[in-house]
Enzyme design. Structure first.
Site, PDB file in Angstrom:
ATOM      1  N   CYS A  99      -1.853   9.398   4.027  1.00 25.68           N
ATOM      2  CA  CYS A  99      -1.772   9.045   2.572  1.00 25.68           C
ATOM      3  C   CYS A  99      -3.105   9.446   1.905  1.00 25.68           C
ATOM      4  CB  CYS A  99      -1.492   7.411   2.367  1.00 25.68           C
ATOM      5  SG  CYS A  99      -2.774   6.649   3.309  1.00 25.68           S
TER       6      CYS A  99
ATOM      7  N   GLU B 150       0.806  -1.192  -0.072  1.00 24.68           N
ATOM      8  CA  GLU B 150      -0.135  -0.054  -0.060  1.00 24.68           C
ATOM      9  C   GLU B 150       1.069   1.476   0.082  1.00 24.68           C
ATOM     10  OE1 GLU B 150      -2.999  -0.250  -0.693  1.00 24.68           O
ATOM     11  OE2 GLU B 150      -2.645  -2.409  -0.895  1.00 24.68           O
TER      12      GLU B 150
HETATM   13  P1  NAP Z   1       8.766   4.634   3.491  1.00 25.28           P
HETATM   14  O1  NAP Z   1       9.849   5.666   3.688  1.00 25.28           O
HETATM   15  O2  NAP Z   1       8.634   3.886   2.192  1.00 25.28           O
HETATM   16  O3  NAP Z   1       8.969   3.632   4.545  1.00 25.28           O
HETATM   17  C1  NAP Z   1       7.946   2.576   4.953  1.00 25.28           C
HETATM   18  C2  NAP Z   1       8.754   1.520   5.555  1.00 25.28           C
HETATM   19  O4  NAP Z   1       9.760   0.872   4.796  1.00 25.28           O
HETATM   20  C3  NAP Z   1       9.429   1.548   6.809  1.00 25.28           C
HETATM   21  O5  NAP Z   1       9.535   0.807   7.663  1.00 25.28           O
HETATM   22  C4  NAP Z   1      11.000   1.778   6.281  1.00 25.28           C
HETATM   23  O6  NAP Z   1      11.918   1.676   7.072  1.00 25.28           O
HETATM   24  C5  NAP Z   1      10.912   0.610   5.213  1.00 25.28           C
HETATM   25  N1  NAP Z   1      12.040   0.224   4.325  1.00 25.28           N
HETATM   26  C6  NAP Z   1      12.714   1.659   3.746  1.00 25.28           C
HETATM   27  N2  NAP Z   1      13.408   0.919   2.757  1.00 25.28           N
HETATM   28  C7  NAP Z   1      13.350  -0.467   2.728  1.00 25.28           C
HETATM   29  C8  NAP Z   1      13.664  -1.307   1.858  1.00 25.28           C
HETATM   30  N3  NAP Z   1      14.611  -1.227   0.938  1.00 25.28           N
HETATM   31  N4  NAP Z   1      13.139  -2.541   2.123  1.00 25.28           N
HETATM   32  C9  NAP Z   1      12.217  -2.938   3.085  1.00 25.28           C
HETATM   33  N5  NAP Z   1      11.835  -1.936   3.708  1.00 25.28           N
HETATM   34  C10 NAP Z   1      12.283  -0.508   3.460  1.00 25.28           C
HETATM   35  O7  NAP Z   1       7.646   5.379   4.009  1.00 25.28           O
HETATM   36  P2  NAP Z   1       7.140   6.285   5.229  1.00 25.28           P
HETATM   37  O8  NAP Z   1       7.900   7.576   5.110  1.00 25.28           O
HETATM   38  O9  NAP Z   1       7.403   5.520   6.631  1.00 25.28           O
HETATM   39  O10 NAP Z   1       5.563   6.544   4.963  1.00 25.28           O
HETATM   40  C11 NAP Z   1       5.145   7.508   4.368  1.00 25.28           C
HETATM   41  C12 NAP Z   1       4.623   6.782   3.057  1.00 25.28           C
HETATM   42  O11 NAP Z   1       3.573   5.921   3.440  1.00 25.28           O
HETATM   43  C13 NAP Z   1       3.839   7.828   2.241  1.00 25.28           C
HETATM   44  O12 NAP Z   1       4.056   7.728   0.860  1.00 25.28           O
HETATM   45  C14 NAP Z   1       2.212   7.494   2.378  1.00 25.28           C
HETATM   46  O13 NAP Z   1       1.551   7.873   1.363  1.00 25.28           O
HETATM   47  C15 NAP Z   1       2.361   6.040   2.405  1.00 25.28           C
HETATM   48  N6  NAP Z   1       1.267   5.498   3.112  1.00 25.28           N
HETATM   49  C16 NAP Z   1       0.284   4.884   2.311  1.00 25.28           C
HETATM   50  C17 NAP Z   1      -0.698   4.146   2.966  1.00 25.28           C
HETATM   51  C18 NAP Z   1      -1.806   3.402   2.317  1.00 25.28           C
HETATM   52  O14 NAP Z   1      -2.682   2.933   2.888  1.00 25.28           O
HETATM   53  N7  NAP Z   1      -1.738   3.389   1.304  1.00 25.28           N
HETATM   54  C19 NAP Z   1      -1.079   4.431   4.600  1.00 25.28           C
HETATM   55  C20 NAP Z   1       0.068   4.970   4.957  1.00 25.28           C
HETATM   56  C21 NAP Z   1       1.079   5.691   4.611  1.00 25.28           C
HETATM   57  P3  NAP Z   1      12.868   2.769   7.581  1.00 25.28           P
HETATM   58  O15 NAP Z   1      11.987   3.818   8.484  1.00 25.28           O
HETATM   59  O16 NAP Z   1      13.838   2.189   8.551  1.00 25.28           O
HETATM   60  O17 NAP Z   1      13.640   3.456   6.578  1.00 25.28           O
END
Ligand code: NAP
Ligand code: MG
Length: 521
Positions: free
Chosen positions: A326, A292
């Site tokens: 999001c 997601e």
């Molecule tokens: P993110 O930077 O993509 O990180 C999400 C998770 O992925 C974190 O736990 C992060 O760990 C981990 N991660 C980073 N690089 C990775 C890799 N190479 N392999 C596996 N895991 C990895 O997103 P965020 O800043 O936490 O959240 C914001 C984003 O989430 C926005 O784009 C928002 O729209 C989206 N979102 C979507 C929904 C939905 O339902 N569609 C809901 C909520 C949020 P680290 O923190 O250690 O880097």
């Protein structure tokens, strides 16, 4: 005979606290003081039920005052991440044989426990990620809802599933778990999404390695502790904070991992999808990826809309939790006939938004989550000033915490960068549409498709939007944020992800596979 599910009270959403009751406000103040008293506490990894301390630590900071270290977690090495996957694989052999009733009971117990600690969890979210009191309580209420909802859903899936009777045979189809899952949540619904993704995976009989977001690892540590406190067996949920690029890549590509449940940015989601697609030596399955991802959500305001209601809906959707949802409205697409009036009213409404430390009850908008976010949002504001006309905000507030003013940029072209790219902060682009057809065309012109809203008094426009507005969650005459578990199953189209519909009846299927058995009579 009544089935188990009929004996359990129907699901009901938790009521989100407004804190207008002084008793609630007092409890919240006490909880904030209690969480502050625990600042600097250390939380180890949990592998196979054992607490593991590491040299290397991840610091979780209070974005309102980054001198406050809310807590530290250990940071898993590659070896420890491997050990966590292996522990989950061992635990799967017994966990998969537990009954759905037994597993659902753990979720019911966890929900009960979270209710008794509700204010503590609320306070932790205020201090760990900068949520206002009601935003924090909304997040924890949703976490409890997920536990209650998925417990009931697991019981529903455990009921017999109809197959067409066939003479001379006895046929049945049952849902069985997948195996070990990598659960990778974001920080923005640090309670709800982390709890929901973990709960859905285990209630269906899978075991988990949970890699929390580095910005919100403490609440995940609390929840993993809670699960062990209520007796969830060791190895069922393993807790491995660590770098996304190192530990994340390792667990995603591990041959013993059967599925990945991810919520986060488009970039990371696509990377995970690609990595998971490549079979590793010893791997026996195609990995399932539930991803997601981001959004660029629009609110369309038609010429016949109730303008005051639209202004209110846009303001709260754009600036609630600093636009870091999001589902946040980051584009208001407004019919030119009412454009000027809408802008004037919006400007006046945004001027009333308070920005400050969210541990103060009066604050509406707190800080953005970290220094990186402050910088990247600041860059988008600079781009926006060139792409349109700044009519509100645009500046940082104070020097210590990561505070930004609610920012509105008008006269933005539909294909401008700030109209197309996810900013994930308190920045709203306002776009003028020639008419309703044009507005609908603009609404669908991004690569995303998560939420959207339409303000109109015309039923024909609503019918048209039902057909053409291409988003997973579409709202009419209300804000684009604030989906409730069960009522608004949640997930987006296109680059917003795999449309898993969290909090809906299809969600648990993503964590299971069906087995059909036929016996000749
Ligand atoms: P993110 O930077 O993509 O990180 C999400 C998770 O992925 C974190 O736990 C992060 O760990 C981990 N991660 C980073 N690089 C990775 C890799 N190479 N392999 C596996 N895991 C990895 O997103 P965020 O800043 O936490 O959240 C914001 C984003 O989430 C926005 O784009 C928002 O729209 C989206 N979102 C979507 C929904 C939905 O339902 N569609 C809901 C909520 C949020 P680290 O923190 O250690 O880097
Ligand atoms: Mg933090």
């Amino acid at each position: 005979m009544t089935s188990t599910i009929e004996r359990i009270a129907p699901f009901k959403n938790e009521v989100i606290k407004t804190f207008s009751d002084p008793a609630d406000a007092e409890k919240m103040k006490a909880a904030l003081a209690a969480v502050r008293a625990r600042f600097g506490e250390h939380y180890p990894l949990v592998i196979d039920g054992q607490k593991v301390e590491t040299e290397k630590k991840i610091r979780s900071l209070n974005p309102a005052n980054p001198d406050d270290v809310v807590g530290l977690t250990s940071s898993a090495s590659k070896e420890q991440a491997n050990a966590a996957v292996e522990a989950a694989a061992r635990a799967f052999e017994s966990w998969k044989r537990t009954t759905p009733q037994e597993r659902a009971n753990y979720l019911f117990k966890a929900a009960e426990m979270m209710r008794t600690r509700r204010f503590d969890y609320d306070a932790l979210l205020v201090l760990e990620v900068g949520k206002s009191w009601p935003e924090a309580d909304g997040d924890i209420a949703e976490a409890i809802d997920f536990l209650e909802f998925y417990a009931r859903e697991a019981l529903r899936y455990a009921e017999p599933h109809p197959v067409v009777p066939m003479e001379g045979e006895q046929n049945e189809m049952v849902y069985i778990p997948l195996g070990v899952g990598a659960v990778i949540p974001p920080w923005n619904f640090a309670g709800a999404i982390m709890v929901g993704m973990t709960a859905a995976a285990i209630v269906t009989g899978n075991t988990v390695v949970l890699k929390p977001s580095s910005d919100s690892a403490i609440i995940a540590a609390w929840f993993v502790d809670l699960l062990h406190e209520i007796g969830v067996p060791k190895g069922v949920v393993n807790f491995i904070p660590g770098s996304g690029s190192v530990i994340g890549d390792l667990i995603v590509s591990h041959p013993q991992v059967r599925f990945i449940s991810f919520t986060g940015s488009k970039e990371v989601g696509l990377h995970i999808n690609e990595l998971a697609a490549k079979p590793q030596p010893g791997q026996k399955w195609i990995k399932r990826v539930v991803a997601e991802m981001g959004g660029k959500d629009s609110i369309v305001v038609a010429a016949d809309a109730d303008i005051d209601a639209a202004v209110e809906g846009v303001a709260v959707s754009a600036f609630g939790f600093q636009g870091q949802k999001c589902s946040a409205c980051s584009r208001a697409i407004v019919d030119e006939k009412i454009y000027d009036e809408f802008l004037d009213k919006l400007k006046a409404r945004v001027a009333k938004i308070t920005v400050g430390d969210p541990s103060d009850q009066k604050t509406y908008m707190g800080p953005v989550v970290n220094e990186g976010a402050l910088k990247s949002i600041g860059e988008y504001i600079e781009i926006g000033k060139k792409e349109g006309r700044l009519i509100a905000g645009g500046k940082r507030v104070g020097e210590k915490g990561y505070f930004l003013e609610p920012t509105v940029i008008a006269d933005v072209a539909p294909d401008a960068r700030i109209s197309q790219e996810e900013i994930f902060g308190p920045v709203l682009a306002v776009i003028k549409a020639k008419n309703f057809d044009h507005a609908m065309e603009i609404a669908n012109n991004t690569e995303f498709g998560l939420t959207g809203s339409l303000y109109t008094t015309d039923d024909k426009k609503i019918e048209r939007a039902k057909e053409d507005f291409f988003v997973g969650n579409l709202y009419f005459n209300r804000k684009s944020t604030g989906a409730f578990v069960g009522a608004h199953p949640f997930g987006g189209f296109n680059m917003s992800g795999t449309d898993s519909k969290a909090g809906g009846r299809d969600y648990l299927l993503l964590f299971m596979q069906a087995k059909t058995m036929s016996r000749k009579l």
